[in-house]
Write a protein that holds these residues in place. Structure first.
Motif, mmCIF file in Angstrom:
data_model
loop_
_atom_site.group_PDB
_atom_site.id
_atom_site.type_symbol
_atom_site.label_atom_id
_atom_site.label_comp_id
_atom_site.label_asym_id
_atom_site.label_seq_id
_atom_site.Cartn_x
_atom_site.Cartn_y
_atom_site.Cartn_z
ATOM 1 N N GLY A 20 0.822 -1.211 0.000
ATOM 2 C CA GLY A 20 0.000 0.000 0.000
ATOM 3 C C GLY A 20 0.849 1.252 0.000
ATOM 4 O O GLY A 20 0.519 2.240 -0.663
ATOM 5 N N LEU A 21 1.952 1.203 0.722
ATOM 6 C CA LEU A 21 2.861 2.344 0.767
ATOM 7 C C LEU A 21 3.411 2.648 -0.623
ATOM 8 O O LEU A 21 3.430 3.801 -1.064
ATOM 9 C CB LEU A 21 3.995 2.032 1.745
ATOM 10 C CG LEU A 21 4.909 3.159 2.175
ATOM 11 C CD1 LEU A 21 4.135 4.312 2.784
ATOM 12 C CD2 LEU A 21 5.930 2.635 3.174
ATOM 13 N N VAL A 22 3.809 1.606 -1.340
ATOM 14 C CA VAL A 22 4.322 1.776 -2.709
ATOM 15 C C VAL A 22 3.215 2.330 -3.616
ATOM 16 O O VAL A 22 3.443 3.264 -4.397
ATOM 17 C CB VAL A 22 4.866 0.437 -3.256
ATOM 18 C CG1 VAL A 22 5.223 0.551 -4.731
ATOM 19 C CG2 VAL A 22 6.059 -0.030 -2.439
ATOM 20 N N ARG A 102 -6.508 16.314 -2.317
ATOM 21 C CA ARG A 102 -6.414 14.858 -2.410
ATOM 22 C C ARG A 102 -4.962 14.394 -2.365
ATOM 23 O O ARG A 102 -4.651 13.363 -1.763
ATOM 24 C CB ARG A 102 -7.127 14.369 -3.670
ATOM 25 C CG ARG A 102 -8.635 14.511 -3.515
ATOM 26 C CD ARG A 102 -9.401 14.219 -4.758
ATOM 27 N NE ARG A 102 -10.837 14.275 -4.455
ATOM 28 C CZ ARG A 102 -11.775 14.513 -5.340
ATOM 29 N NH1 ARG A 102 -11.461 14.702 -6.614
ATOM 30 N NH2 ARG A 102 -13.033 14.558 -4.977
ATOM 31 N N ILE A 103 -4.068 15.152 -2.973
ATOM 32 C CA ILE A 103 -2.642 14.830 -2.906
ATOM 33 C C ILE A 103 -2.154 14.951 -1.460
ATOM 34 O O ILE A 103 -1.384 14.114 -0.982
ATOM 35 C CB ILE A 103 -1.835 15.728 -3.863
ATOM 36 C CG1 ILE A 103 -2.146 15.350 -5.321
ATOM 37 C CG2 ILE A 103 -0.338 15.629 -3.583
ATOM 38 C CD1 ILE A 103 -1.617 16.341 -6.350
ATOM 39 N N ALA A 104 -2.630 15.964 -0.748
ATOM 40 C CA ALA A 104 -2.262 16.135 0.663
ATOM 41 C C ALA A 104 -2.781 14.969 1.508
ATOM 42 O O ALA A 104 -2.087 14.485 2.412
ATOM 43 C CB ALA A 104 -2.796 17.466 1.193
ATOM 44 N N VAL A 105 -3.985 14.505 1.219
ATOM 45 C CA VAL A 105 -4.539 13.341 1.930
ATOM 46 C C VAL A 105 -3.647 12.126 1.687
ATOM 47 O O VAL A 105 -3.337 11.380 2.623
ATOM 48 C CB VAL A 105 -6.000 13.056 1.507
ATOM 49 C CG1 VAL A 105 -6.462 11.696 2.020
ATOM 50 C CG2 VAL A 105 -6.925 14.160 2.000
ATOM 51 N N LEU A 106 -3.217 11.922 0.447
ATOM 52 C CA LEU A 106 -2.327 10.806 0.155
ATOM 53 C C LEU A 106 -1.028 10.924 0.954
ATOM 54 O O LEU A 106 -0.524 9.918 1.472
ATOM 55 C CB LEU A 106 -2.015 10.729 -1.345
ATOM 56 C CG LEU A 106 -3.178 10.301 -2.235
ATOM 57 C CD1 LEU A 106 -2.736 10.280 -3.698
ATOM 58 C CD2 LEU A 106 -3.721 8.954 -1.827
ATOM 59 N N GLY A 107 -0.502 12.133 1.076
ATOM 60 C CA GLY A 107 0.703 12.344 1.886
ATOM 61 C C GLY A 107 0.474 11.936 3.334
ATOM 62 O O GLY A 107 1.326 11.276 3.951
ATOM 63 N N SER A 108 -0.689 12.270 3.877
ATOM 64 C CA SER A 108 -1.014 11.889 5.256
ATOM 65 C C SER A 108 -1.180 10.381 5.394
ATOM 66 O O SER A 108 -0.749 9.790 6.391
ATOM 67 C CB SER A 108 -2.307 12.585 5.707
ATOM 68 O OG SER A 108 -2.123 13.974 5.751
ATOM 69 N N LEU A 109 -1.803 9.750 4.404
ATOM 70 C CA LEU A 109 -1.979 8.300 4.448
ATOM 71 C C LEU A 109 -0.636 7.585 4.342
ATOM 72 O O LEU A 109 -0.416 6.553 4.990
ATOM 73 C CB LEU A 109 -2.926 7.833 3.342
ATOM 74 C CG LEU A 109 -4.380 8.300 3.477
ATOM 75 C CD1 LEU A 109 -5.202 7.828 2.278
ATOM 76 C CD2 LEU A 109 -4.995 7.830 4.780
ATOM 77 N N ILE A 110 0.271 8.126 3.540
ATOM 78 C CA ILE A 110 1.624 7.568 3.430
ATOM 79 C C ILE A 110 2.320 7.647 4.784
ATOM 80 O O ILE A 110 2.916 6.674 5.249
ATOM 81 C CB ILE A 110 2.426 8.302 2.325
ATOM 82 C CG1 ILE A 110 1.881 7.922 0.950
ATOM 83 C CG2 ILE A 110 3.926 8.001 2.440
ATOM 84 C CD1 ILE A 110 2.362 8.809 -0.183
ATOM 85 N N ASP A 111 2.222 8.807 5.439
ATOM 86 C CA ASP A 111 2.815 8.964 6.775
ATOM 87 C C ASP A 111 2.235 7.950 7.758
ATOM 88 O O ASP A 111 2.955 7.355 8.558
ATOM 89 C CB ASP A 111 2.587 10.379 7.314
ATOM 90 C CG ASP A 111 3.409 11.431 6.599
ATOM 91 O OD1 ASP A 111 4.379 11.071 5.901
ATOM 92 O OD2 ASP A 111 3.070 12.622 6.740
ATOM 93 N N ASP A 116 2.603 2.903 10.924
ATOM 94 C CA ASP A 116 2.066 1.568 11.222
ATOM 95 C C ASP A 116 3.110 0.492 10.977
ATOM 96 O O ASP A 116 3.269 -0.430 11.793
ATOM 97 C CB ASP A 116 0.832 1.280 10.366
ATOM 98 C CG ASP A 116 -0.382 2.090 10.767
ATOM 99 O OD1 ASP A 116 -0.340 2.766 11.819
ATOM 100 O OD2 ASP A 116 -1.380 2.056 10.011
ATOM 101 N N ILE A 117 3.818 0.585 9.872
ATOM 102 C CA ILE A 117 4.831 -0.417 9.529
ATOM 103 C C ILE A 117 5.955 -0.409 10.564
ATOM 104 O O ILE A 117 6.417 -1.457 11.013
ATOM 105 C CB ILE A 117 5.374 -0.181 8.100
ATOM 106 C CG1 ILE A 117 4.278 -0.505 7.079
ATOM 107 C CG2 ILE A 117 6.637 -1.007 7.842
ATOM 108 C CD1 ILE A 117 4.578 -0.021 5.663
ATOM 109 N N PRO A 122 9.407 -5.721 14.614
ATOM 110 C CA PRO A 122 9.951 -6.087 15.911
ATOM 111 C C PRO A 122 11.034 -5.096 16.338
ATOM 112 O O PRO A 122 11.790 -4.588 15.503
ATOM 113 C CB PRO A 122 10.542 -7.482 15.699
ATOM 114 C CG PRO A 122 10.538 -7.722 14.237
ATOM 115 C CD PRO A 122 9.657 -6.693 13.587
ATOM 116 N N ALA A 123 11.042 -4.780 17.602
ATOM 117 C CA ALA A 123 12.018 -3.829 18.136
ATOM 118 C C ALA A 123 13.418 -4.398 17.977
ATOM 119 O O ALA A 123 13.644 -5.575 18.224
ATOM 120 C CB ALA A 123 11.735 -3.531 19.607
ATOM 121 N N GLN A 124 14.339 -3.556 17.531
ATOM 122 C CA GLN A 124 15.726 -3.956 17.371
ATOM 123 C C GLN A 124 16.441 -3.816 18.723
ATOM 124 O O GLN A 124 16.331 -2.772 19.369
ATOM 125 C CB GLN A 124 16.422 -3.063 16.318
ATOM 126 C CG GLN A 124 15.786 -3.119 14.949
ATOM 127 C CD GLN A 124 15.906 -4.493 14.316
ATOM 128 O OE1 GLN A 124 16.856 -5.204 14.549
ATOM 129 N NE2 GLN A 124 14.910 -4.864 13.512
#
Length: 127
Positions: A20-22, A102-111, A116-117, A122-124
């Protein structure tokens, strides 16, 4: 008027967060390219919007509020068909503003996906 007998079937995410990020990064780039090209090609703009909305459904699920955020507020306005030139300029200005939003919304969703990822990884251990 026809009434629905069955509510629409809700679907969960079908695309992983990493995929989804890609996808969202790609669609954001395409939106920025559309924004830089004038006059707008309506078919390209409509296709970008529809495709991006469907990707958001696939990434977050069909019942996600992110879809409504991407679509934006529905607007109803009066149209003066006698003033076609000003109407075209107004429409172009509104299309520009909506595309920027809409482009700004996509930027927020990417963030959000990046966060989330990171949180799901797992914590290093510290050296």
């Amino acid at each position: 008027m026809v009434r629905r007998t069955n509510p629409p079937v809700e679907t969960g995410p079908t695309i992983s967060k990493k995929q989804g990020l890609v996808v969202l990064r790609t669609m954001k780039e395409k939106g920025e390219k559309l924004l830089s090209e004038r006059p707008f090609q309506m078919a390209a703009l409509d296709t970008w919007f529809t495709t991006t909305r469907e990707y958001i459904k696939s990434i977050f699920g069909s019942n996600s509020n992110h879809i409504h955020t991407f679509i934006g507020q529905i607007q109803i306005r009066d149209v003066d068909y006698h003033d076609v030139r000003n109407q075209y300029e107004s429409d172009d200005s509104e299309r520009t503003e909506r595309l920027q939003q809409r482009i700004a919304v996509l930027g927020s969703l990417i963030d959000q996906l990046e966060t989330d990822i990171r949180l799901e990884s797992p914590a290093q251990p510290e050296p």
